[in-house]
Design a protein around this motif. Structure first.
Motif, PDB file in Angstrom:
ATOM      1  N   GLY A 236       0.768  -1.240   0.000  1.00 38.74           N
ATOM      2  CA  GLY A 236       0.000   0.000   0.000  1.00 38.74           C
ATOM      3  C   GLY A 236       0.800   1.292   0.000  1.00 38.74           C
ATOM      4  N   TYR A 237       2.130   1.204   0.108  1.00 39.39           N
ATOM      5  CA  TYR A 237       2.952   2.416   0.049  1.00 39.39           C
ATOM      6  C   TYR A 237       3.194   2.803  -1.416  1.00 39.39           C
ATOM      7  N   THR A 238       3.489   4.085  -1.654  1.00 38.22           N
ATOM      8  CA  THR A 238       3.861   4.503  -3.000  1.00 38.22           C
ATOM      9  C   THR A 238       5.320   4.092  -3.253  1.00 38.22           C
ATOM     10  N   PRO A 239       5.732   4.024  -4.522  1.00 41.64           N
ATOM     11  CA  PRO A 239       7.146   3.711  -4.787  1.00 41.64           C
ATOM     12  C   PRO A 239       8.096   4.704  -4.097  1.00 41.64           C
ATOM     13  N   ALA A 240       7.725   5.995  -4.068  1.00 41.75           N
ATOM     14  CA  ALA A 240       8.594   6.984  -3.415  1.00 41.75           C
ATOM     15  C   ALA A 240       8.699   6.698  -1.918  1.00 41.75           C
ATOM     16  N   GLN A 241       7.580   6.328  -1.282  1.00 42.47           N
ATOM     17  CA  GLN A 241       7.626   5.988   0.150  1.00 42.47           C
ATOM     18  C   GLN A 241       8.500   4.755   0.382  1.00 42.47           C
ATOM     19  N   ALA A 242       8.314   3.760  -0.473  1.00 46.31           N
ATOM     20  CA  ALA A 242       9.089   2.519  -0.318  1.00 46.31           C
ATOM     21  C   ALA A 242      10.589   2.818  -0.405  1.00 46.31           C
ATOM     22  N   LEU A 243      10.967   3.638  -1.374  1.00 46.55           N
ATOM     23  CA  LEU A 243      12.386   3.981  -1.528  1.00 46.55           C
ATOM     24  C   LEU A 243      12.864   4.864  -0.376  1.00 46.55           C
ATOM     25  N   LYS A 244      11.975   5.731   0.110  1.00 50.91           N
ATOM     26  CA  LYS A 244      12.333   6.579   1.267  1.00 50.91           C
ATOM     27  C   LYS A 244      12.627   5.717   2.494  1.00 50.91           C
ATOM     28  N   HIS A 245      11.846   4.650   2.694  1.00 54.45           N
ATOM     29  CA  HIS A 245      12.113   3.738   3.815  1.00 54.45           C
ATOM     30  C   HIS A 245      13.520   3.157   3.698  1.00 54.45           C
ATOM     31  N   TRP A 246      13.981   2.947   2.478  1.00 56.49           N
ATOM     32  CA  TRP A 246      15.264   2.278   2.217  1.00 56.49           C
ATOM     33  C   TRP A 246      16.399   3.266   1.939  1.00 56.49           C
ATOM     34  N   THR A 247      16.127   4.575   2.028  1.00 53.35           N
ATOM     35  CA  THR A 247      17.203   5.546   1.765  1.00 53.35           C
ATOM     36  C   THR A 247      17.157   6.683   2.800  1.00 53.35           C
TER      37      THR A 247
END
Ligand code: ZN
Length: 491
Positions: free
Chosen positions: A392-403
């Motif tokens: 349910g997260y956006t791609p930007a959120q997913a990448l933010k979690h990992w960066t």
């Protein structure tokens, strides 16, 4: 923060020496007068025509340039003047920060899983498996930093930072702090109590875990970790799936024991991360000052709201793939799990989807950590990121979690930060030069990060480990295999 071009303040970093070696060999081949000029100039690489995901924003900054000097980002801008820099035309590709896996266990990678580490493999083999996976399945796939959260790769980290081995940056907790019968008690049922208490069973001998009871023993174990270079402390605050004696519902370390771990860690300027699943443990650990909350898939909405209210003082660490995909399905779980462990896994799988929805809805500060170790999971780590999008997260959120978010949490290590000079997980002036170039835009299509041919450049600490932008006959071509040593060239 210091921005000295020569990075003299970095205790575990050898880039300056590596650059100096290049310059010294150059000096031998050239007139001394020329060598003098060059010795004063750090190596610069100028990336042009790249679209930047900065680790936080949900929009790319289009058509930008990034100037790397030695191992850090000196400048980000529309057009940068850097005469003498080695120029790389990004060709309109997407540049992201190197990925950061905030929940790894690199020492727990024997082929048959953690249990076999106790009986079939020794610590030397454990180290060999660890560096193999850090190399092939992390660094070369764009994971340039890991937070190792239970296990002891502290001397492997030293070897990587010294340029002797290639691998990601490592922030390690050292051995996890567990009570007898807790999530870190990996010894067999029949290991005699006196062996457990003397810390000479396999897992404790390798310092991948500590089985301790009472505040005095917790104090000693936490201090031993910190003495050897641990960047934070990991405590087992509740029951776990992959351990034998601890139902999910139980509390882990007692309040007095956690309080002591928090006190010692805070005294050292760093923080405590915890393994836990449910409301009772989460709330007690929040009361006691723990800051990084792993798992938590059985928590309810009031606990989530409490965490949301605390803003960036605490973080939720989401292990998406293992919980949703693997634990959700009894038959997909690792073969070394017992029937009881698989039932625990199914409960976690169901809870994980619900927890992610609530955490997202209340905007809890979140990081991503795969918890994916042991073949075949370690080969699929980046599916944890795409799983964030499925949850349910956006791609930007997913990448933010990992960066970006990950980089912020790593800095919670304060004086125990092994990479203290620059920022991590972001592309801005004054961040470490950990950079990736992708064919395509992962904010539009997150799945492209799983296609290794789309990852055309991996730079860590200003040195390039993968570069398929150029042809095979170019001297700066770096195929998807690790160099034997850190590059003598920046590209
Ligand atoms: Zn874990």
């Amino acid at each position: 923060m210091q921005f000295s071009p020569f990075h003299k303040s970095e205790p575990r970093n050898n880039v300056f020496q590596a650059a100096l070696l290049v310059l010294i060999s150059f000096a031998f081949a050239s007139a001394p007068a020329i060598a003098d000029q060059h010795e004063k100039k750090p190596v610069q690489v100028l990336f042009k025509n790249v679209n930047i995901f900065d680790g936080f924003s949900d929009k790319l900054q289009m058509n930008m340039s990034v100037l790397v000097e030695a191992n850090y980002i000196k400048e980000v801008g529309k057009s940068i003047d850097a005469p003498g820099a080695f120029v790389v035309d990004g060709g309109g590709r997407t540049m992201t920060p190197g990925l950061i896996d905030m929940h790894q266990h690199v020492m727990l990678n024997p082929p048959e899983g953690t249990a076999s580490y106790q009986t079939r493999w020794d610590d030397a083999a454990g180290g060999a498996f660890a560096i193999h996976h850090m190399n092939h399945n992390m660094l070369m796939k764009g994971i340039t930093t890991i937070r190792d959260i239970a296990g002891d790769p502290l001397d492997i980290a030293k070897a990587i930072d010294g340029g002797h081995l290639a691998g990601p940056r490592i922030y390690s907790s050292g051995g996890a702090i567990s009570q007898t019968g807790g999530h870190g008690d990996w010894a067999g049922r029949n290991v005699p109590p006196e062996i457990l208490a003397s810390h000479i069973d396999m897992s404790q001998r390798t310092q991948n875990t500590w089985v301790v009871d009472g505040p005095a023993q917790v104090t000693k174990a936490v201090r031993l970790n910190l003495r050897r270079g641990a960047a934070f402390t990991k405590v087992m605050g509740g029951g776990g799936v992959a351990s034998e004696f601890d139902p999910l519902e139980i509390m882990g370390l007692s309040a007095d024991e956690v309080r002591k771990a928090v006190e010692i860690s805070t005294d050292n300027g760093t923080y405590v991360a915890t393994h836990a699943y449910h409301d009772a443990s989460y709330n007690r650990l929040l009361d006691l000052g723990v800051r990084s909350f792993e798992h938590g898939f059985l928590v309810t909405e009031p606990t989530v709201k409490r965490m949301a209210k605390m803003g960036e003082k605490v973080v939720w660490s989401f292990q998406c793939f293992m919980s949703v995909n693997t634990f959700g399905d009894y038959d997909a779980m690792p073969a070394f799990f017992t029937h009881e462990q698989k039932l625990k896994g199914v409960a976690v799988g169901k809870g994980a989807r619900r927890a992610a929805k609530m955490m997202n809805k209340h905007n809890v500060f979140t990081i991503g950590g795969s918890d994916m170790f042991g073949v075949p999971f370690v080969e699929r780590i980046k599916e944890d990121i795409t799983c964030n999008v499925d949850a349910g997260y956006t791609p930007a959120q997913a990448l933010k979690h990992w960066t970006g978010n990950a980089g912020k949490v790593l800095k919670w290590s304060g004086p125990k930060d092994p990479y203290p000079t620059y920022e991590l997980g972001t592309i801005k002036k004054g961040a470490y030069a950990d950079l990736l170039l992708w064919d395509g835009n992962p904010l539009k299509d997150i799945k492209l990060i799983l296609d290794e041919s789309k990852l055309v450049l991996v730079m860590k600490d200003g040195l390039t480990y993968k570069n398929t932008l150029v042809g095979v006959d170019s001297p700066i071509y770096r195929p998807a295999r690790p160099p034997m040593t850190r590059g003598q060239f920046p590209l």
